[in-house]
Structure formats: structure tokens, C-alpha cells
Design a protein around this motif. Structure first.
Motif, PDB file in Angstrom:
ATOM      1  N   GLY A  10      32.207  34.312  15.802  1.00 33.02           N
ATOM      2  CA  GLY A  10      31.669  33.747  14.590  1.00 33.02           C
ATOM      3  C   GLY A  10      30.474  35.066  14.104  1.00 33.02           C
ATOM      4  O   GLY A  10      30.635  36.049  14.269  1.00 33.02           O
ATOM      5  N   LYS A  11      29.308  34.487  13.659  1.00 38.25           N
ATOM      6  CA  LYS A  11      28.498  35.379  12.988  1.00 38.25           C
ATOM      7  C   LYS A  11      27.028  35.761  13.801  1.00 38.25           C
ATOM      8  O   LYS A  11      26.029  36.226  13.178  1.00 38.25           O
ATOM      9  N   PHE A  12      27.365  35.665  15.144  1.00 42.96           N
ATOM     10  CA  PHE A  12      26.257  35.988  15.881  1.00 42.96           C
ATOM     11  C   PHE A  12      25.829  37.330  15.873  1.00 42.96           C
ATOM     12  O   PHE A  12      24.529  37.589  15.947  1.00 42.96           O
ATOM     13  N   ALA A  13      26.698  38.255  15.971  1.00 46.37           N
ATOM     14  CA  ALA A  13      26.548  39.654  15.814  1.00 46.37           C
ATOM     15  C   ALA A  13      25.844  40.020  14.627  1.00 46.37           C
ATOM     16  O   ALA A  13      24.605  40.589  14.653  1.00 46.37           O
ATOM     17  N   GLU A  14      26.023  39.533  13.328  1.00 49.56           N
ATOM     18  CA  GLU A  14      25.563  39.550  12.206  1.00 49.56           C
ATOM     19  C   GLU A  14      24.063  39.149  12.387  1.00 49.56           C
ATOM     20  O   GLU A  14      22.895  39.849  12.131  1.00 49.56           O
ATOM     21  N   GLY A  15      23.832  38.097  13.180  1.00 45.35           N
ATOM     22  CA  GLY A  15      22.558  37.648  13.113  1.00 45.35           C
ATOM     23  C   GLY A  15      21.625  38.529  13.928  1.00 45.35           C
ATOM     24  O   GLY A  15      20.364  38.551  13.799  1.00 45.35           O
ATOM     25  N   THR A  18      20.491  41.627  12.136  1.00 45.97           N
ATOM     26  CA  THR A  18      19.732  41.253  11.029  1.00 45.97           C
ATOM     27  C   THR A  18      18.248  41.241  11.653  1.00 45.97           C
ATOM     28  O   THR A  18      17.232  41.577  11.345  1.00 45.97           O
ATOM     29  N   SER A  19      18.190  40.498  13.011  1.00 43.81           N
ATOM     30  CA  SER A  19      17.062  40.341  13.650  1.00 43.81           C
ATOM     31  C   SER A  19      16.503  41.945  14.074  1.00 43.81           C
ATOM     32  O   SER A  19      15.327  42.166  14.041  1.00 43.81           O
ATOM     33  N   ILE A  24      12.867  46.291  14.192  1.00 43.37           N
ATOM     34  CA  ILE A  24      12.654  48.026  14.175  1.00 43.37           C
ATOM     35  C   ILE A  24      13.367  48.716  13.121  1.00 43.37           C
ATOM     36  O   ILE A  24      13.245  49.796  13.145  1.00 43.37           O
ATOM     37  N   GLY A  25      13.735  47.904  12.024  1.00 40.87           N
ATOM     38  CA  GLY A  25      14.356  48.661  11.158  1.00 40.87           C
ATOM     39  C   GLY A  25      15.779  49.050  11.275  1.00 40.87           C
ATOM     40  O   GLY A  25      16.573  48.676  12.311  1.00 40.87           O
TER      41      GLY A  25
END
Length: 140
Positions: A10-15, A18-19, A24-25
């Protein structure tokens, strides 16, 4: 140089990305792979593409579930790619530690082992901690 890949169902990697960027940029050497988000998704092809994309970098691939399909697909390639390091159970403290300490280590294996050890206690049942604090306060 180290290239980090966060690959999850799913989109866990994307989350996670984003975090990380919020904390830290932007991280230039971080790539994500959101798996099974479309019907046409082909895990084998995506993994092969990533591995061929970084032939000279040390790869640290962080997956969500040990023994899950994403983890297993990377594991199937480990004997063919000597630059491939795979860690399962990715979480935010671990990836932040790896990113922050990446320049302190010449060997990615040492970086991974030290980061896992440091973050090993990052899972905390807060209710128990609160109860300990209350008990300690009552003793005084």
C-alpha cells in the motif's frame, strides 16, 4: 554512497517519506516503492528496476513485514546483488536514525546493526510508563 529504499504494501512507504520530510526535510538518497496500489502493479519488475537503477550504491531496503511478498521479492535477489542490504519491520525511528547516521559509518552493515540496536526500544506501551510514573510520584 548509500541509497535508501522504503518498500511497503500500500502507501505506507509514501507516508513514511512524507513524515521524514516533515521532520528533517527532503532526502535525496531516499526512494519509495508503494506496492499493490494499482491492478497493473508487478512487484518482480519494480524490484528488478530498482536494483538495476543503483548498481554502484550500497542499497538499504526497508520493508514492512518479514516474510511478506515485498520482503521476499527483495530477498530473492540478495545473492545476485552484493550491495543489497534488507531490513524488515521499518518504522519512523529506524529510518530517521539510519539517515541521520549514514555518514558516520563506512560499512552499511554496521550502520544497520547499530541503528537497529539503538531503535530496538522504540516500541513502548505508554500506559505502563504512565503507571510507573504515577507509582514513582506516590513514593515521594
Amino acid at each position: 554512497m548509500i541509497q535508501f529504499i522504503v518498500a511497503t504494501h500500500g502507501k505506507f512507504a509514501e507516508g513514511i517519506k512524507t513524515s521524514i520530510e516533515l521532520i528533517i526535510g527532503n532526502i535525496d538518497n531516499l526512494e519509495i516503492l508503494n506496492c499493490y496500489t494499482t491492478q497493473s502493479f508487478n512487484l518482480k519488475e519494480e524490484v528488478e528496476f530498482i536494483l538495476k537503477k543503483y548498481p554502484k550504491e550500497e542499497l538499504i531496503v526497508l520493508t514492512d513485514i518479514f516474510g511478506g511478498s515485498v520482503n521476499n521479492e527483495f530477498l530473492e535477489n540478495i545473492s545476485n546483488y552484493k550491495n543489497l542490504n534488507i531490513v524488515s519491520g521499518v518504522n519512523l525511528p529506524l529510518i530517521l536514525t539510519l539517515i541521520e547516521k549514514q555518514n558516520d559509518y563506512d560499512n552499511p552493515k554496521e550502520l544497520i546493526r547499530e541503528s537497529i540496536e539503538e531503535c530496538g526500544n522504540s516500541l513502548i506501551y505508554c500506559n505502563d510508563e504512565l503507571e510507573k510514573k504515577i507509582e514513582e510520584d506516590q513514593e515521594f
